[in-house]
Every structure is written in C-alpha cells, then in structure tokens.
Design an enzyme around this catalytic site. Structure first.
Site, PDB file in Angstrom:
ATOM      1  N   ASP A 207      28.786 -10.187   0.605  1.00 53.72           N
ATOM      2  CA  ASP A 207      29.598 -10.784   1.668  1.00 53.72           C
ATOM      3  C   ASP A 207      30.209  -9.691   2.544  1.00 53.72           C
ATOM      4  O   ASP A 207      30.679  -8.672   2.035  1.00 53.72           O
ATOM      5  CB  ASP A 207      30.721 -11.604   1.008  1.00 53.72           C
ATOM      6  CG  ASP A 207      31.481 -12.455   2.004  1.00 53.72           C
ATOM      7  OD1 ASP A 207      30.839 -13.281   2.664  1.00 53.72           O
ATOM      8  OD2 ASP A 207      32.710 -12.296   2.112  1.00 53.72           O
ATOM      9  N   GLU A 257      19.161   1.159 -12.074  1.00 50.08           N
ATOM     10  CA  GLU A 257      19.197   1.350 -13.535  1.00 50.08           C
ATOM     11  C   GLU A 257      18.433   0.221 -14.236  1.00 50.08           C
ATOM     12  O   GLU A 257      18.006   0.361 -15.368  1.00 50.08           O
ATOM     13  CB  GLU A 257      20.647   1.335 -14.047  1.00 50.08           C
ATOM     14  CG  GLU A 257      21.466   2.536 -13.650  1.00 50.08           C
ATOM     15  CD  GLU A 257      22.950   2.309 -13.943  1.00 50.08           C
ATOM     16  OE1 GLU A 257      23.315   1.384 -14.711  1.00 50.08           O
ATOM     17  OE2 GLU A 257      23.762   3.070 -13.364  1.00 50.08           O
TER      18      GLU A 257
HETATM   19  O1  TEU Z   1      31.360 -14.586   6.461  1.00 51.54           O
HETATM   20  C1  TEU Z   1      31.585 -13.408   7.166  1.00 51.54           C
HETATM   21  C2  TEU Z   1      31.908 -13.568   8.539  1.00 51.54           C
HETATM   22  O2  TEU Z   1      32.036 -12.556   9.193  1.00 51.54           O
HETATM   23  C3  TEU Z   1      32.080 -14.908   9.090  1.00 51.54           C
HETATM   24  O3  TEU Z   1      33.374 -15.035   9.555  1.00 51.54           O
HETATM   25  C4  TEU Z   1      31.134 -15.070  10.184  1.00 51.54           C
HETATM   26  O4  TEU Z   1      31.339 -14.104  11.168  1.00 51.54           O
HETATM   27  C5  TEU Z   1      31.295 -16.380  10.858  1.00 51.54           C
HETATM   28  O5  TEU Z   1      31.475 -17.397   9.939  1.00 51.54           O
HETATM   29  C6  TEU Z   1      30.039 -16.602  11.672  1.00 51.54           C
HETATM   30  O6  TEU Z   1      30.000 -17.829  12.211  1.00 51.54           O
HETATM   31  C7  TEU Z   1      31.440 -14.479   5.095  1.00 51.54           C
HETATM   32  C8  TEU Z   1      31.135 -15.811   4.452  1.00 51.54           C
HETATM   33  O7  TEU Z   1      29.804 -16.150   4.720  1.00 51.54           O
HETATM   34  C9  TEU Z   1      32.118 -16.811   4.918  1.00 51.54           C
HETATM   35  O8  TEU Z   1      31.847 -18.083   4.406  1.00 51.54           O
HETATM   36  C10 TEU Z   1      33.489 -16.364   4.468  1.00 51.54           C
HETATM   37  O9  TEU Z   1      34.449 -17.231   4.981  1.00 51.54           O
HETATM   38  C11 TEU Z   1      33.793 -14.952   4.929  1.00 51.54           C
HETATM   39  O10 TEU Z   1      32.727 -14.060   4.670  1.00 51.54           O
HETATM   40  C12 TEU Z   1      34.981 -14.398   4.195  1.00 51.54           C
HETATM   41  O11 TEU Z   1      34.644 -14.141   2.874  1.00 51.54           O
END
Ligand code: TEU
Length: 547
Positions: A207, A257
């Site tokens: 993420d 690993e």
């Molecule tokens: O998303 C990362 C993120 O940058 C999102 O805000 C993205 O830019 C946006 O939704 C695009 O439309 C990840 C996960 O996929 C999201 O569900 C989480 O909310 C976020 O990280 C925080 O962990």
C-alpha cells in the site's frame, strides 16, 4: 502446490491474472452482513473456475475499519469480524490446492490509532522513544501545524493532541504515519513479512509504496490555487523520496530468502500512483519490487490514441528495467470502469458522477476492455465484480457512506463506497447470496442486481462472466499470451488498436466510429460482440488466430 498454468512456476508472477478480493464485500459466511475469510474459502471453487492465477486480499487484519481495514491495529492477526488465523491458514492451503496463489496487503506507511504502539506513544509523552516510532512534532507559532501538508482524504495531515504536540497522518486522522527513520519500525516490518511468508503467502501488495520515507526537514509544499498542492512533484517531501527504495531493496532481499522454497518465489506488487512511468520503473528495478500497478490505463479515456500511448510508454519504461507490465481497469479506490466507460469522457475516478451515464455502452466497452487487458503482455488485475460487469453504485444514501473521505471533505466528496457494494452471488433480491440474510449487508445492494448475480450469469453463454471465463481459458492455452512483447499492426486505421503477439495471435479493438473489416487469413478465437460479415463492430474487441 499444483501448477494450473502452463507457464514456468518461477515466472508465474510475470504474467499472472490476479483477482482482487475486498474482504468486507466479497462473501459473508457467518451472516453478519460483513464479508469474511470463510466466505472467501467458500468461493474458491468459483475463482478457480473463473481461471485466475492468484488472489490479492485487501487488508484482513484487526482494524476498527475506519478506512476499510487500511487502518491496521495488529499486523499479525485476522480481524475477528473476518475470522481467525486458522481460517486464513486454511484459505492459503485450499487456494494452493486449487492452483491459485495468495497475495495479501501490507500497509507500511501508517497503522491505526488503535495499534498498541500508537496508544503507547500517546501515553509516553513528548520526546519519548515511543513517540519516535511516529511523527510527533511541536507546531509552529500561532497554533499552526508543523507543516502545511494536505491529507489524502481532505484537510491537513497533522492532528493536535492534548499535550499540544501534533502527529502526522497522510490519510485519515485514525491512520498515524510510521517513522521509517527509526530502525525499530524497519525491523518490525521485516518480522511481519517473515511472519506471513512463513504461513505460506505468495506475496504482498504494498500500500502506498511511494510514501513511507519523509523529508525529515519537514519543508512546506508549494501552494496551488491557494491550497497546499496534492501534486506528487519531484522532491515532494512525503512522496517518492529516495529513502523508499532502501526499504524496497531490503524487502526484496527478504523475499529472495524464500526463492528456492517448493512453493516458488515470493513477490511484491507496488501500489504507487506515480507518473510518468519512468518514476514507477524505479520501484521495479531488479533488486526492488517485482511489479507495480500501472494505473495509466485506468486513468486513460476510451480513446485509441490515448490507450496506445499509455501502452507504449508503460511497456517501454518497465521493460527497460526488466520488469513485466501490469494492467488495471478498476480497484476498490476508483469508480468501476463500466460506469466510467458509460460516460462521454472519463469523469473523476473517485466519488459519484453528476454526468449522465449509459450503462449499456459502459458494459459494451467493458467487454472490449477486458479483451484488451487480457491480451496485453504482463500481469492483469481483476477487481471483484468486474467479471460480473457490476456498475458503480452512485446513489448510496448519505447516511450509509463509510469512506473517511466523506467526513474529511466536509461532506463534499462522497468517496469510494460505490465500488465496494457487496457482491451479488445468487437469488433475486438483496443480499443476493452475499450472506445468509440475517444481517443486512454493510452497504445496501441495488434492487435491480438480480440479472448480474454470478448464478444468473453462469448459465448464460453471452454473459460478462462467460466472456471472462473464455478469455482466461484462451489466455492459458495460447502460448503467445504470456509475458512477451507486442507489435502494432500497420494495417489498422486511426481509432483501431490492433496488435500481434507471436506466435500467431492478434487482438483488435475498435474505438473508431465505424465497423472495421477484419483480415481474411484469421480465425476468430473470441469476440466481445458478434462478428457479422467479417466486420468488428464499434466499441468491440476480437482475438484472432492466424491461419
Ligand atoms: O490508496 C492510496 C492512495 O493514494 C489513494 O488515496 C488513492 O490515491 C486514491 O484512492 C485514488 O483514487 C491506498 C488504498 O488503496 C486505499 O484504499 C487506502 O485508503 C489508502 O491507501 C490508505 O491506506
């Protein structure tokens, strides 16, 4: 594990079709209205029959679910609402027995404010080692936060606590950012990776893989239209800092690993919304992550010119570092592509649209897009429900909206709930076999989804599901459809995407405004719409075999 694909096991990830499960919304075995691990287990035969190579499960860890599980309070357990570690172990074993790999979600940028380490940091006070696991700082004069950084879900990225200090949260206030400059954080995540690799998972989706490292001098970001910019410009103090690459190289060494285990290599896929593709390519150099989502096709309009440009520059930049391309049409953060393609132009990827939508057109283009995606070289991602042609649910009542974006934006941006509505499996009314019917699904399902259920589509040879199944079967059978190269055909007019993959496979997508006459020396393997008089209709795609 059995090797269901004809491709060599060591390279499975280079051309894998990965199906994304958002556990809260996939299948609810215990009937409480929320999806769970046993629900996924019960649907493994469905996924095996669909013909995918791997399942990526969005966060399943203990969490208050203030950001749907991307707010983790314990990285080594399963959310009791979703099940137990024993259920997860059984899922991994059963998926492997069916020839499918399991990827899980790693959320390293932030945790939940319910994580014991964050609670301890609040207790321990200013200047303590506990606080140094996070970004606690004093504010600026005048009661201002330490920087002007914006949070992704709206508002500022700092939250003040009772003793006057502020903590950094790049997302929701319930998601404090880890301080990756602290070796204890680094070591903790090494151990989390090993914990899950030892349990048999095949890889991680990382993420916000571009955000863990911060510029510790904490400079402000420039203003755009009077507001702190959200742009990931080169030099942004919290995105794409050089330090993220040290973390990824370290993780790659840990995955390596396990490279010789009978199960095959353990892999990573980076989630990083970065442009241009050359920046993303830095994350998939040979000693870093294996692959990265390419979101540029998802962002592209339904236009042959734009799609071709995206396909060219993403493949070129990824191949330059030896990484496979990946293709994504939808995920749990974006408006479902059936709905996006049903509008004249792609609207904002998040939140409900105000522009009228033609869902029949959207479905037709979604069928063509599926054949395009699955014919391109590299890996492909399918978001749960895309194989059923689900549209975005854009009329959820305000009182059920759950995405933190809704609150954080002061009720101006509805957020991402419309693509997270529970899956319709069977039957003629909600909950459509999602649960037992005792607890209401955590988001309401539309009353008109009966024709979209997996059950209804299973017996219809013309259904969206049937198209996906055929495409995935042919993709396995055709030697050309691995991680190879493509060559654009020179005989296609403007508006028609046509490429050949050796040996002897051709994909044609008609985005022009008139039918396209197919070449004569070919046989149709699969088409998204019926082919009559040798012509490919508008907004349709075909897979051809050279004779
Ligand atoms: O998303 C990362 C993120 O940058 C999102 O805000 C993205 O830019 C946006 O939704 C695009 O439309 C990840 C996960 O996929 C999201 O569900 C989480 O909310 C976020 O990280 C925080 O962990």
């Amino acid at each position: 594990m059995t090797e269901a694909s004809t491709r060599p096991a060591a390279d499975w990830w280079r051309s894998a079709v990965v199906y994304q499960v958002y556990p809260r919304s996939f299948a609810d075995a215990d009937g409480d209205g929320t999806g769970d691990v046993n629900g996924i287990r019960a649907r493994l035969p469905y996924l095996a029959e669909l013909g995918i190579d791997a399942i990526w499960i969005s966060p399943w860890y203990p969490s208050p679910l203030l950001d749907g599980g991307y707010d983790v309070s314990d990285y080594r357990d399963i959310n009791p609402e979703f099940g137990t570690l024993a259920d997860a172990d059984a899922l991994i074993t059963e998926a492997h027995a069916l020839g499918m790999r399991i990827l899980i979600d790693l959320v390293p940028n932030h945790c939940s404010w319910e994580h014991p380490a964050f609670k301890a940091a609040l207790e321990a006070g200013k200047g303590s080692p506990e606080r140094d696991l996070f970004w606690f700082r004093d504010g600026k004069e005048g009661g201002l936060p330490p920087t002007n950084w914006p949070a992704a879900f709206g508002g500022g990225a700092w939250q003040q606590i009772d003793d006057g200090q502020w903590y950094l949260h790049m997302f929701d206030i319930s998601q404090p950012d880890w301080n990756w400059d602290n070796p204890k954080v680094v070591e903790e995540f090494d151990s989390i990776l090993r914990f899950w690799f030892d349990r048999g998972i095949d890889g991680f989706r990382i993420d916000v893989a571009d955000s863990m490292a911060k510029d510790a001098s904490l400079p402000d970001v420039p203003l755009a239209d009077g507001e702190p910019t959200r742009d990931k410009y080169v030099g942004n103090p919290f995105y794409d800092q050089p330090g993220v690459h040290d973390i990824h190289q370290r993780w790659r060494a840990i995955a390596d690993e396990y490279a010789d285990s009978p199960q095959g290599p353990r892999v990573f896929v980076a989630e990083a919304w970065l442009s241009p593709a050359e920046r993303l390519a830095q994350y998939v150099r040979p000693n870093e992550l294996h692959s990265a989502f390419n979101f540029d096709v998802l962002r592209a309009a339904w236009s042959a010119k734009e799609l071709r440009q995206v396909i060219d520059y993403t493949t070129e930049s990824l191949w330059a570092v030896g990484a496979p391309a990946t293709w994504v049409l939808s995920n749990h953060d974006t408006v479902r592509h059936r709905t996006r393609y049903g509008r004249d132009q792609q609207q904002a990827l998040e939140g409900a649209g105000v522009v009228p939508v033609d869902l029949a057109l959207g479905l037709r283009r979604a069928r063509a897009a599926a054949l395009l995606e699955l014919a391109l070289p590299g890996g492909a991602y399918i978001y749960q429900g895309d194989e059923l042609g689900l549209p975005e649910v854009e009329d959820l009542p305000e009182e059920v909206l759950d995405d933190p974006t809704w609150e954080r934006s002061g009720h101006t941006v509805r957020g991402r709930d419309g693509c997270r509505v529970p899956i319709p499996w069977s039957g003629s009314e909600p909950p459509y076999g999602f649960g037992t019917g005792e607890g209401q699904p955590w988001l309401p399902q539309p009353a008109d989804w009966a024709p979209l259920t997996a059950e209804a589509q299973a017996t219809d040879p013309d259904s969206h599901l049937a198209l996906y199944k055929s495409a995935l079967r042919i993709r396995r059978e055709q030697e050309a459809l691995g991680d190879g190269r493509l060559a654009w055909d020179t005989d296609a007019p403007d508006g028609v995407l046509s490429f050949t993959r050796d040996p002897g496979f051709r994909c044609v997508v008609n985005l022009a405004d008139e039918p396209f006459e197919l070449p004569g020396d070919t046989e149709v393997l699969l088409s998204s719409e019926p082919i009559t008089n040798g012509e490919l209709p508008v907004d349709a795609a075909v897979w051809l075999k050279s004779l």
